[in-house]
Design a protein around this motif. Structure first.
Motif, short mmCIF file in Angstrom:
data_model
loop_
_atom_site.label_atom_id
_atom_site.label_comp_id
_atom_site.label_asym_id
_atom_site.label_seq_id
_atom_site.Cartn_x
_atom_site.Cartn_y
_atom_site.Cartn_z
N GLY A 424 0.80 -1.22 0.00
CA GLY A 424 0.00 0.00 0.00
C GLY A 424 0.82 1.26 0.00
O GLY A 424 0.54 2.21 0.74
N VAL A 425 1.88 1.33 -0.85
CA VAL A 425 2.76 2.49 -0.85
C VAL A 425 2.02 3.74 -1.31
O VAL A 425 2.27 4.84 -0.80
N GLY A 426 1.12 3.61 -2.29
CA GLY A 426 0.35 4.77 -2.72
C GLY A 426 -0.53 5.30 -1.61
O GLY A 426 -0.58 6.52 -1.36
N ALA A 427 -1.24 4.42 -0.93
CA ALA A 427 -2.07 4.84 0.21
C ALA A 427 -1.21 5.43 1.31
O ALA A 427 -1.59 6.42 1.96
N ARG A 428 -0.02 4.87 1.52
CA ARG A 428 0.91 5.39 2.52
C ARG A 428 1.28 6.85 2.19
O ARG A 428 1.29 7.71 3.06
N GLY A 429 1.58 7.11 0.90
CA GLY A 429 1.92 8.47 0.51
C GLY A 429 0.76 9.42 0.73
O GLY A 429 0.95 10.56 1.19
N ALA A 430 -0.45 8.98 0.39
CA ALA A 430 -1.62 9.83 0.59
C ALA A 430 -1.82 10.14 2.07
O ALA A 430 -2.17 11.27 2.44
N VAL A 431 -1.57 9.16 2.94
CA VAL A 431 -1.72 9.36 4.38
C VAL A 431 -0.68 10.34 4.90
O VAL A 431 -0.97 11.21 5.73
N LEU A 432 0.56 10.22 4.42
CA LEU A 432 1.61 11.15 4.86
C LEU A 432 1.25 12.59 4.46
O LEU A 432 1.48 13.53 5.22
N VAL A 433 0.73 12.76 3.25
CA VAL A 433 0.31 14.09 2.81
C VAL A 433 -0.85 14.60 3.67
O VAL A 433 -0.87 15.78 4.09
N ALA A 434 -1.80 13.73 3.97
CA ALA A 434 -2.93 14.14 4.80
C ALA A 434 -2.48 14.55 6.19
O ALA A 434 -2.98 15.54 6.76
N ALA A 435 -1.54 13.80 6.77
CA ALA A 435 -1.05 14.14 8.11
C ALA A 435 -0.39 15.52 8.12
O ALA A 435 -0.59 16.31 9.05
N ARG A 436 0.37 15.82 7.07
CA ARG A 436 0.98 17.16 6.99
C ARG A 436 -0.12 18.22 6.83
O ARG A 436 -0.04 19.30 7.42
N ALA A 437 -1.10 17.92 6.01
CA ALA A 437 -2.18 18.89 5.79
C ALA A 437 -2.93 19.19 7.09
O ALA A 437 -3.43 20.30 7.29
N LEU A 438 -3.00 18.20 7.98
CA LEU A 438 -3.68 18.36 9.25
C LEU A 438 -2.75 18.87 10.34
O LEU A 438 -3.13 18.92 11.52
N SER A 439 -1.52 19.24 9.93
CA SER A 439 -0.53 19.84 10.85
C SER A 439 -0.13 18.91 11.98
O SER A 439 0.21 19.36 13.07
N ASP A 440 -0.14 17.62 11.72
CA ASP A 440 0.33 16.64 12.71
C ASP A 440 1.06 15.52 11.97
O ASP A 440 0.61 14.38 11.93
N PRO A 441 2.21 15.84 11.33
CA PRO A 441 2.87 14.86 10.46
C PRO A 441 3.47 13.69 11.22
O PRO A 441 3.87 13.81 12.38
N PHE A 442 3.53 12.56 10.54
CA PHE A 442 4.21 11.38 11.06
C PHE A 442 5.72 11.53 10.86
O PHE A 442 6.17 12.34 10.05
N ASP A 443 6.50 10.75 11.59
CA ASP A 443 7.95 10.74 11.44
C ASP A 443 8.30 9.94 10.18
O ASP A 443 8.27 8.71 10.20
#
Length: 484
Positions: A424-443
Protein backbone atom coordinates in the motif's frame (compact mmCIF):
# COMPACT_ATOMS: atom_id res chain seq x y z
CA UNK A 1 -1.88 9.38 17.19
CA UNK A 2 -3.95 10.14 14.09
CA UNK A 3 -5.82 7.31 12.40
CA UNK A 4 -6.08 8.11 8.73
CA UNK A 5 -7.58 5.78 6.15
CA UNK A 6 -5.54 5.85 2.93
CA UNK A 7 -7.51 4.88 -0.18
CA UNK A 8 -5.74 4.11 -3.47
CA UNK A 9 -8.24 3.92 -6.35
CA UNK A 10 -6.33 1.93 -8.94
CA UNK A 11 -7.40 1.01 -12.44
CA UNK A 12 -8.41 -2.53 -11.59
CA UNK A 13 -8.28 -2.55 -7.78
CA UNK A 14 -9.18 -0.13 -4.99
CA UNK A 15 -7.24 -0.53 -1.75
CA UNK A 16 -7.70 0.97 1.69
CA UNK A 17 -4.98 0.86 4.36
CA UNK A 18 -4.69 2.20 7.89
CA UNK A 19 -1.17 2.54 9.32
CA UNK A 20 0.19 2.78 12.87
CA UNK A 21 2.68 5.47 13.95
CA UNK A 22 5.62 3.44 12.57
CA UNK A 23 4.10 3.07 9.09
CA UNK A 24 3.02 -0.56 9.49
CA UNK A 25 -0.48 -1.37 8.23
CA UNK A 26 -2.98 -2.36 10.91
CA UNK A 27 -6.01 -2.76 8.65
CA UNK A 28 -6.43 -3.18 4.93
CA UNK A 29 -9.05 -4.12 2.37
CA UNK A 30 -9.43 -4.26 -1.41
CA UNK A 31 -12.15 -4.46 -4.01
CA UNK A 32 -11.89 -4.95 -7.79
CA UNK A 33 -12.95 -2.36 -10.34
CA UNK A 34 -14.31 -3.20 -13.77
CA UNK A 35 -12.46 -2.03 -16.88
CA UNK A 36 -14.28 -2.25 -20.21
CA UNK A 37 -12.24 -2.67 -23.41
CA UNK A 38 -14.37 -1.61 -26.37
CA UNK A 39 -13.92 -1.46 -30.17
CA UNK A 40 -11.66 1.20 -31.59
CA UNK A 41 -9.23 1.08 -28.66
CA UNK A 42 -11.71 2.60 -26.21
CA UNK A 43 -11.23 1.74 -22.53
CA UNK A 44 -13.86 2.93 -20.06
CA UNK A 45 -14.98 2.58 -16.46
CA UNK A 46 -18.33 3.02 -14.72
CA UNK A 47 -17.78 5.75 -12.14
CA UNK A 48 -20.59 4.48 -9.90
CA UNK A 49 -18.96 1.05 -9.78
CA UNK A 50 -15.58 2.61 -8.94
CA UNK A 51 -17.18 4.78 -6.25
CA UNK A 52 -18.80 1.65 -4.88
CA UNK A 53 -15.38 0.05 -4.41
CA UNK A 54 -14.29 3.07 -2.37
CA UNK A 55 -17.31 2.69 -0.09
CA UNK A 56 -16.69 -1.05 0.23
CA UNK A 57 -13.03 -0.83 1.27
CA UNK A 58 -13.57 2.11 3.64
CA UNK A 59 -16.39 0.31 5.43
CA UNK A 60 -14.28 -2.87 5.54
CA UNK A 61 -11.22 -1.29 7.19
CA UNK A 62 -13.39 0.77 9.54
CA UNK A 63 -14.94 -2.47 10.80
CA UNK A 64 -11.44 -3.80 11.54
CA UNK A 65 -10.59 -0.88 13.83
CA UNK A 66 -11.44 -0.54 17.51
CA UNK A 67 -12.10 3.18 17.43
CA UNK A 68 -12.90 6.19 15.27
CA UNK A 69 -10.79 7.52 12.39
CA UNK A 70 -9.52 11.08 12.11
CA UNK A 71 -9.35 11.60 8.34
CA UNK A 72 -9.60 10.07 4.87
CA UNK A 73 -6.75 10.39 2.34
CA UNK A 74 -7.46 9.74 -1.34
CA UNK A 75 -5.11 8.85 -4.19
CA UNK A 76 -5.60 6.85 -7.36
CA UNK A 77 -5.10 6.51 -11.09
CA UNK A 78 -4.32 9.60 -13.13
CA UNK A 79 -4.93 10.80 -16.70
CA UNK A 80 -7.96 9.84 -18.76
CA UNK A 81 -11.07 12.04 -18.56
CA UNK A 82 -13.87 11.74 -15.98
CA UNK A 83 -16.72 14.03 -17.12
CA UNK A 84 -19.20 15.07 -14.42
CA UNK A 85 -22.11 17.40 -13.84
CA UNK A 86 -22.40 19.97 -11.05
CA UNK A 87 -23.41 17.27 -8.55
CA UNK A 88 -20.52 14.97 -9.43
CA UNK A 89 -22.46 12.43 -11.50
CA UNK A 90 -21.00 11.15 -14.75
CA UNK A 91 -22.40 12.47 -18.02
CA UNK A 92 -20.80 9.48 -19.78
CA UNK A 93 -18.59 6.55 -18.73
CA UNK A 94 -15.13 7.56 -17.52
CA UNK A 95 -12.42 7.33 -20.18
CA UNK A 96 -9.36 5.49 -18.86
CA UNK A 97 -5.71 6.47 -19.26
CA UNK A 98 -5.46 3.18 -21.18
CA UNK A 99 -7.80 4.52 -23.87
CA UNK A 100 -6.58 4.61 -27.46
CA UNK A 101 -9.47 6.20 -29.39
CA UNK A 102 -7.45 9.39 -29.91
CA UNK A 103 -4.37 7.61 -31.30
CA UNK A 104 -4.85 8.87 -34.86
CA UNK A 105 -5.44 12.40 -33.62
CA UNK A 106 -2.27 12.29 -31.52
CA UNK A 107 -0.28 11.02 -34.49
CA UNK A 108 -1.52 14.00 -36.49
CA UNK A 109 -0.59 16.33 -33.63
CA UNK A 110 2.91 14.87 -33.64
CA UNK A 111 3.22 15.57 -37.36
CA UNK A 112 1.80 19.10 -37.11
CA UNK A 113 3.83 20.13 -34.06
CA UNK A 114 1.00 20.38 -31.51
CA UNK A 115 2.61 17.93 -29.09
CA UNK A 116 5.94 19.74 -29.25
CA UNK A 117 4.25 23.12 -28.67
CA UNK A 118 2.49 21.79 -25.57
CA UNK A 119 5.70 20.16 -24.35
CA UNK A 120 7.61 23.44 -24.70
CA UNK A 121 5.08 25.12 -22.41
CA UNK A 122 4.43 22.44 -19.80
CA UNK A 123 7.33 19.98 -19.90
CA UNK A 124 4.89 17.12 -20.40
CA UNK A 125 4.39 14.98 -23.47
CA UNK A 126 0.94 13.85 -24.51
CA UNK A 127 -0.21 10.31 -25.25
CA UNK A 128 -3.59 8.98 -26.44
CA UNK A 129 -4.94 8.42 -22.93
CA UNK A 130 -4.28 11.90 -21.52
CA UNK A 131 -6.76 14.74 -21.32
CA UNK A 132 -5.59 16.82 -24.30
CA UNK A 133 -6.25 14.38 -27.13
CA UNK A 134 -9.25 12.77 -25.40
CA UNK A 135 -11.02 16.11 -24.95
CA UNK A 136 -10.21 17.15 -28.52
CA UNK A 137 -11.54 13.80 -29.78
CA UNK A 138 -14.76 14.22 -27.80
CA UNK A 139 -15.10 17.82 -28.97
CA UNK A 140 -15.16 16.54 -32.55
CA UNK A 141 -17.00 13.24 -32.21
CA UNK A 142 -19.09 13.59 -29.03
CA UNK A 143 -19.54 17.31 -28.30
CA UNK A 144 -22.85 16.76 -26.49
CA UNK A 145 -20.98 15.02 -23.65
CA UNK A 146 -18.76 18.06 -23.17
CA UNK A 147 -21.80 20.32 -23.41
CA UNK A 148 -23.51 18.44 -20.57
CA UNK A 149 -20.42 18.38 -18.34
CA UNK A 150 -19.44 20.98 -15.77
CA UNK A 151 -16.01 19.54 -15.09
CA UNK A 152 -13.55 17.38 -17.02
CA UNK A 153 -11.33 15.90 -14.35
CA UNK A 154 -9.73 12.70 -13.16
CA UNK A 155 -10.48 9.75 -10.93
CA UNK A 156 -9.38 11.20 -7.57
CA UNK A 157 -11.14 14.55 -7.91
CA UNK A 158 -14.26 12.77 -9.22
CA UNK A 159 -14.42 10.71 -6.00
CA UNK A 160 -13.58 13.78 -3.92
CA UNK A 161 -16.48 15.70 -5.46
CA UNK A 162 -18.99 12.98 -4.62
CA UNK A 163 -17.70 12.74 -1.05
CA UNK A 164 -17.35 16.44 -0.27
CA UNK A 165 -19.12 18.42 -2.99
CA UNK A 166 -15.89 20.22 -3.90
CA UNK A 167 -15.02 20.79 -7.55
CA UNK A 168 -11.25 20.96 -7.64
CA UNK A 169 -8.18 19.02 -8.81
CA UNK A 170 -4.79 18.24 -7.32
CA UNK A 171 -1.86 19.95 -9.05
CA UNK A 172 -0.28 16.57 -9.77
CA UNK A 173 -3.29 15.47 -11.83
CA UNK A 174 -3.56 18.89 -13.49
CA UNK A 175 0.14 18.81 -14.45
CA UNK A 176 -0.54 16.81 -17.62
CA UNK A 177 -1.05 18.28 -20.12
CA UNK A 178 -2.14 21.90 -19.57
CA UNK A 179 -0.44 23.12 -16.37
CA UNK A 180 2.68 25.27 -16.34
CA UNK A 181 4.53 23.63 -13.42
CA UNK A 182 6.47 26.81 -12.67
CA UNK A 183 3.34 28.87 -12.00
CA UNK A 184 0.95 26.03 -11.10
CA UNK A 185 -1.58 27.66 -13.42
CA UNK A 186 -3.06 26.49 -16.70
CA UNK A 187 -1.21 27.66 -19.79
CA UNK A 188 -3.76 29.22 -22.14
CA UNK A 189 -1.51 28.73 -25.16
CA UNK A 190 -1.14 25.00 -24.44
CA UNK A 191 -4.93 24.70 -24.27
CA UNK A 192 -5.26 26.70 -27.47
CA UNK A 193 -2.72 24.51 -29.26
CA UNK A 194 -5.07 21.57 -28.65
CA UNK A 195 -8.01 23.54 -30.05
CA UNK A 196 -9.76 23.58 -26.67
CA UNK A 197 -9.89 27.25 -25.66
CA UNK A 198 -13.69 27.15 -25.82
CA UNK A 199 -13.68 24.26 -23.29
CA UNK A 200 -11.42 25.89 -20.70
CA UNK A 201 -14.32 26.23 -18.24
CA UNK A 202 -14.30 22.43 -17.86
CA UNK A 203 -10.88 22.54 -16.16
CA UNK A 204 -11.22 22.80 -12.38
CA UNK A 205 -9.03 25.25 -10.47
CA UNK A 206 -6.05 23.39 -8.94
CA UNK A 207 -6.25 23.13 -5.16
CA UNK A 208 -3.70 24.90 -3.00
CA UNK A 209 -1.00 22.66 -1.47
CA UNK A 210 -2.21 20.59 1.49
CA UNK A 211 -5.85 21.55 1.06
CA UNK A 212 -8.32 19.83 3.39
CA UNK A 213 -11.96 19.16 2.50
CA UNK A 214 -14.75 17.58 4.58
CA UNK A 215 -17.30 14.82 4.08
CA UNK A 216 -20.74 16.17 3.25
CA UNK A 217 -23.93 14.37 4.23
CA UNK A 218 -24.06 12.21 1.10
CA UNK A 219 -20.38 11.27 1.38
CA UNK A 220 -20.74 10.40 5.04
CA UNK A 221 -23.74 8.16 4.35
CA UNK A 222 -21.90 6.42 1.50
CA UNK A 223 -18.84 5.61 3.60
CA UNK A 224 -20.45 5.17 7.00
CA UNK A 225 -18.21 7.86 8.49
CA UNK A 226 -19.07 11.08 10.38
CA UNK A 227 -20.18 14.11 8.39
CA UNK A 228 -17.46 16.77 8.47
CA UNK A 229 -14.57 14.25 8.61
CA UNK A 230 -11.43 15.78 7.01
CA UNK A 231 -10.61 14.51 3.50
CA UNK A 232 -7.59 15.12 1.28
CA UNK A 233 -7.69 14.54 -2.48
CA UNK A 234 -4.30 13.70 -3.93
CA UNK A 235 -1.66 13.60 -5.14
CA UNK A 236 -2.52 10.92 -7.70
CA UNK A 237 -0.92 7.50 -7.48
CA UNK A 238 2.48 8.16 -9.12
CA UNK A 239 3.63 10.99 -6.81
CA UNK A 240 1.80 9.37 -3.88
CA UNK A 241 3.92 6.24 -4.35
CA UNK A 242 7.09 8.33 -4.45
CA UNK A 243 6.16 10.02 -1.17
CA UNK A 244 5.08 6.76 0.43
CA UNK A 245 8.26 4.92 -0.55
CA UNK A 246 10.58 7.56 0.91
CA UNK A 247 11.69 9.60 -2.11
CA UNK A 248 12.73 12.89 -0.51
CA UNK A 249 16.15 13.87 -1.86
CA UNK A 250 16.68 15.37 -5.32
CA UNK A 251 17.99 12.69 -7.66
CA UNK A 252 16.20 9.87 -5.82
CA UNK A 253 13.79 7.84 -7.90
CA UNK A 254 11.06 5.26 -7.70
CA UNK A 255 10.18 2.37 -9.97
CA UNK A 256 6.53 1.33 -9.82
CA UNK A 257 6.19 -2.06 -11.45
CA UNK A 258 2.43 -2.12 -11.61
CA UNK A 259 0.01 -2.41 -14.52
CA UNK A 260 2.06 0.40 -15.99
CA UNK A 261 5.82 0.83 -15.52
CA UNK A 262 6.23 4.19 -13.82
CA UNK A 263 9.70 5.69 -13.39
CA UNK A 264 10.02 8.97 -11.48
CA UNK A 265 12.90 11.14 -10.25
CA UNK A 266 12.64 13.98 -7.72
CA UNK A 267 14.00 17.40 -8.70
CA UNK A 268 14.15 20.91 -7.26
CA UNK A 269 13.88 22.40 -10.74
CA UNK A 270 10.96 22.77 -13.11
CA UNK A 271 13.37 23.51 -15.92
CA UNK A 272 13.51 21.11 -18.86
CA UNK A 273 14.91 20.96 -22.37
CA UNK A 274 12.12 22.36 -24.54
CA UNK A 275 13.71 20.76 -27.60
CA UNK A 276 13.94 17.32 -26.00
CA UNK A 277 11.75 14.35 -26.84
CA UNK A 278 8.17 15.46 -26.01
CA UNK A 279 7.41 12.60 -23.65
CA UNK A 280 6.90 11.92 -19.97
CA UNK A 281 5.49 14.19 -17.30
CA UNK A 282 6.74 17.08 -15.18
CA UNK A 283 4.59 16.72 -12.08
CA UNK A 284 4.02 19.23 -9.33
CA UNK A 285 4.22 17.75 -5.82
CA UNK A 286 2.49 18.98 -2.65
CA UNK A 287 5.66 20.95 -1.86
CA UNK A 288 6.21 24.01 -4.01
CA UNK A 289 9.73 23.87 -5.43
CA UNK A 290 9.80 20.06 -5.66
CA UNK A 291 8.88 18.24 -8.86
CA UNK A 292 8.81 14.71 -10.17
CA UNK A 293 10.09 13.98 -13.64
CA UNK A 294 7.87 11.06 -14.57
CA UNK A 295 8.47 8.56 -17.34
CA UNK A 296 5.57 6.10 -17.07
CA UNK A 297 5.89 3.44 -19.75
CA UNK A 298 2.55 1.90 -20.67
CA UNK A 299 3.21 -1.74 -19.81
CA UNK A 300 4.57 -3.22 -16.58
CA UNK A 301 2.93 -6.25 -14.99
CA UNK A 302 0.27 -6.10 -17.71
CA UNK A 303 2.91 -7.56 -20.04
CA UNK A 304 3.49 -10.46 -17.70
CA UNK A 305 -0.26 -11.06 -17.40
CA UNK A 306 -0.42 -11.23 -21.20
CA UNK A 307 2.45 -13.74 -21.28
CA UNK A 308 0.72 -15.93 -18.72
CA UNK A 309 -2.47 -16.00 -20.79
CA UNK A 310 -0.64 -16.70 -24.03
CA UNK A 311 1.59 -19.41 -22.60
CA UNK A 312 -1.01 -21.01 -20.34
CA UNK A 313 0.97 -20.51 -17.13
CA UNK A 314 0.15 -19.25 -13.67
CA UNK A 315 1.58 -16.04 -12.30
CA UNK A 316 2.75 -18.02 -9.26
CA UNK A 317 5.19 -19.95 -11.46
CA UNK A 318 6.99 -16.85 -12.81
CA UNK A 319 9.81 -17.13 -10.28
CA UNK A 320 10.53 -20.72 -11.28
CA UNK A 321 10.52 -19.83 -14.97
CA UNK A 322 12.87 -16.89 -14.48
CA UNK A 323 15.26 -19.14 -12.58
CA UNK A 324 15.09 -21.76 -15.34
CA UNK A 325 16.47 -19.37 -18.00
CA UNK A 326 19.90 -17.75 -17.66
CA UNK A 327 20.48 -13.98 -17.88
CA UNK A 328 20.17 -13.08 -21.53
CA UNK A 329 17.29 -15.57 -21.99
CA UNK A 330 19.40 -17.89 -24.16
CA UNK A 331 19.52 -15.32 -26.97
CA UNK A 332 15.83 -14.37 -26.98
CA UNK A 333 15.23 -10.61 -26.99
CA UNK A 334 12.01 -8.63 -26.76
CA UNK A 335 10.49 -5.19 -27.06
CA UNK A 336 7.71 -4.87 -24.45
CA UNK A 337 5.31 -2.45 -26.18
CA UNK A 338 2.14 -4.49 -25.77
CA UNK A 339 -0.35 -1.68 -25.17
CA UNK A 340 -2.90 -1.22 -27.95
CA UNK A 341 -2.41 2.55 -27.59
CA UNK A 342 1.36 2.32 -28.15
CA UNK A 343 3.95 3.89 -25.86
CA UNK A 344 4.13 7.16 -23.88
CA UNK A 345 7.57 7.16 -22.21
CA UNK A 346 10.40 7.82 -22.71
CA UNK A 347 9.02 8.39 -26.22
CA UNK A 348 5.49 8.68 -27.56
CA UNK A 349 4.34 6.55 -30.47
CA UNK A 350 0.79 5.25 -30.82
CA UNK A 351 2.09 2.71 -33.36
CA UNK A 352 4.61 1.12 -30.97
CA UNK A 353 4.26 -2.66 -30.80
CA UNK A 354 6.05 -5.54 -29.11
CA UNK A 355 8.33 -8.10 -30.73
CA UNK A 356 10.35 -11.19 -29.88
CA UNK A 357 13.51 -12.11 -31.77
CA UNK A 358 16.14 -14.82 -31.48
CA UNK A 359 13.60 -17.66 -31.28
CA UNK A 360 14.45 -21.22 -32.24
CA UNK A 361 13.09 -24.72 -31.77
CA UNK A 362 15.12 -24.83 -28.56
CA UNK A 363 13.39 -21.76 -27.09
CA UNK A 364 11.42 -22.53 -23.93
CA UNK A 365 8.57 -20.82 -22.17
CA UNK A 366 11.10 -19.81 -19.53
CA UNK A 367 13.19 -18.05 -22.18
CA UNK A 368 10.16 -16.12 -23.45
CA UNK A 369 9.15 -15.05 -19.95
CA UNK A 370 12.68 -14.03 -19.04
CA UNK A 371 13.16 -12.11 -22.31
CA UNK A 372 9.95 -10.17 -21.65
CA UNK A 373 10.90 -9.41 -18.03
CA UNK A 374 14.37 -8.29 -19.12
CA UNK A 375 12.91 -6.07 -21.83
CA UNK A 376 10.63 -4.36 -19.31
CA UNK A 377 13.70 -3.77 -17.12
CA UNK A 378 15.52 -2.30 -20.15
CA UNK A 379 12.53 0.00 -20.70
CA UNK A 380 12.83 1.10 -17.07
CA UNK A 381 16.53 1.88 -17.55
CA UNK A 382 15.72 3.89 -20.67
CA UNK A 383 13.09 5.84 -18.71
CA UNK A 384 15.40 6.54 -15.76
CA UNK A 385 18.21 7.70 -18.02
CA UNK A 386 15.75 10.17 -19.55
CA UNK A 387 14.44 11.26 -16.13
CA UNK A 388 17.92 11.83 -14.63
CA UNK A 389 18.18 9.26 -11.82
CA UNK A 390 21.31 9.85 -9.72
CA UNK A 391 20.36 8.88 -6.16
CA UNK A 392 18.69 6.06 -4.26
CA UNK A 393 16.21 3.93 -6.18
CA UNK A 394 13.03 2.76 -4.47
CA UNK A 395 10.52 0.31 -5.94
CA UNK A 396 6.96 -0.84 -5.38
CA UNK A 397 4.13 -2.55 -7.21
CA UNK A 398 3.09 -6.10 -7.93
CA UNK A 399 6.18 -6.77 -10.04
CA UNK A 400 8.57 -6.44 -7.10
CA UNK A 401 6.74 -9.20 -5.25
CA UNK A 402 8.79 -11.50 -7.49
CA UNK A 403 12.29 -11.74 -6.00
CA UNK A 404 13.60 -13.00 -9.33
CA UNK A 405 12.17 -10.13 -11.39
CA UNK A 406 13.29 -7.57 -8.80
CA UNK A 407 16.82 -8.95 -9.11
CA UNK A 408 16.62 -8.46 -12.88
CA UNK A 409 15.59 -4.82 -12.35
CA UNK A 410 18.52 -4.23 -9.98
CA UNK A 411 21.03 -5.88 -12.32
CA UNK A 412 19.79 -4.14 -15.48
CA UNK A 413 19.63 -0.75 -13.75
CA UNK A 414 23.02 -1.32 -12.13
CA UNK A 415 21.95 -0.09 -8.70
CA UNK A 416 20.51 -1.44 -5.48
CA UNK A 417 16.73 -1.29 -5.12
CA UNK A 418 15.02 -0.33 -1.83
CA UNK A 419 11.58 -1.88 -1.36
CA UNK A 420 9.19 -0.83 1.41
CA UNK A 421 8.26 -3.97 3.32
CA UNK A 422 4.63 -2.98 3.86
CA UNK A 423 2.09 -2.97 1.02
CA UNK A 424 0.00 0.00 0.00
CA UNK A 425 2.76 2.49 -0.85
CA UNK A 426 0.35 4.77 -2.72
CA UNK A 427 -2.07 4.84 0.21
CA UNK A 428 0.91 5.39 2.52
CA UNK A 429 1.92 8.47 0.51
CA UNK A 430 -1.62 9.83 0.59
CA UNK A 431 -1.72 9.36 4.38
CA UNK A 432 1.61 11.15 4.86
CA UNK A 433 0.31 14.09 2.81
CA UNK A 434 -2.93 14.14 4.80
CA UNK A 435 -1.05 14.14 8.11
CA UNK A 436 0.98 17.16 6.99
CA UNK A 437 -2.18 18.89 5.79
CA UNK A 438 -3.68 18.36 9.25
CA UNK A 439 -0.53 19.84 10.85
CA UNK A 440 0.33 16.64 12.71
CA UNK A 441 2.87 14.86 10.46
CA UNK A 442 4.21 11.38 11.06
CA UNK A 443 7.95 10.74 11.44
CA UNK A 444 8.85 9.95 7.82
CA UNK A 445 12.30 8.60 8.76
CA UNK A 446 10.64 5.95 10.91
CA UNK A 447 8.17 5.10 8.15
CA UNK A 448 10.93 4.82 5.52
CA UNK A 449 13.04 2.54 7.73
CA UNK A 450 10.65 -0.36 7.21
CA UNK A 451 12.26 -1.55 3.96
CA UNK A 452 14.53 -4.17 2.41
CA UNK A 453 17.26 -3.79 -0.20
CA UNK A 454 17.95 -5.91 -3.28
CA UNK A 455 21.62 -5.59 -4.23
CA UNK A 456 23.22 -5.69 -7.66
CA UNK A 457 25.07 -8.82 -8.86
CA UNK A 458 28.20 -7.35 -10.49
CA UNK A 459 29.26 -10.61 -12.15
CA UNK A 460 26.44 -10.43 -14.72
CA UNK A 461 26.75 -6.71 -15.47
CA UNK A 462 28.35 -7.33 -18.87
CA UNK A 463 25.44 -9.53 -19.97
CA UNK A 464 22.95 -6.76 -19.32
CA UNK A 465 25.13 -4.01 -20.75
CA UNK A 466 25.19 -5.91 -24.04
CA UNK A 467 21.49 -6.68 -23.72
CA UNK A 468 20.62 -3.04 -23.14
CA UNK A 469 22.70 -1.91 -26.12
CA UNK A 470 20.87 -4.47 -28.27
CA UNK A 471 17.54 -3.27 -26.87
CA UNK A 472 18.27 0.33 -27.89
CA UNK A 473 19.40 -0.75 -31.36
CA UNK A 474 16.25 -2.85 -31.81
CA UNK A 475 14.10 0.06 -30.60
CA UNK A 476 15.71 2.48 -33.06
CA UNK A 477 15.09 0.08 -35.94
CA UNK A 478 11.49 -0.55 -34.80
CA UNK A 479 10.71 3.16 -34.53
CA UNK A 480 11.73 3.60 -38.14
CA UNK A 481 9.34 0.81 -39.15
CA UNK A 482 6.51 2.23 -37.06
CA UNK A 483 6.92 5.66 -38.64
CA UNK A 484 6.38 4.11 -42.09
Amino acid sequence: MQRIIGVDIGTSLTKAVVFDHTGVSVAQASAPSQVRHLPGGAVEQDFEQVLGTVASVVRDVTAQLDGPVDALALTGQGDGVWLRDADGFSVRPAISWLDGRASALLTEWQRSGVTREVFRRTGSGMFPGCAGPILAYLDEHEPSSLDRAVVAGYCVDAVLQRLTGAITVDVSDASLPFLDPRTRQYDADAIAACGLSHRTSLLAEPAKPYSVFHLDREGAELLGLPEGLPVTGGPFDLPACAIGAGVRRPGDGILTAGTTLACQVLSTSAEFDPEGEPAGMLLCTPDEGLYLRGMPAMVGTAGLDWACRMLGIEVATIGELLSASAPGANGVQALPFLSSSGERAPFVDAAARAQFTGLSLNTTRADLVRALCESIAYAARHCFESAGLTGTLYANGGGVRSAEWTQIFADVLGRDVVIPADPGVGARGAVLVAARALSDPFDEDVWAANARTVTVQPHIADVYERGYAHYLDSLDAARQRWSR
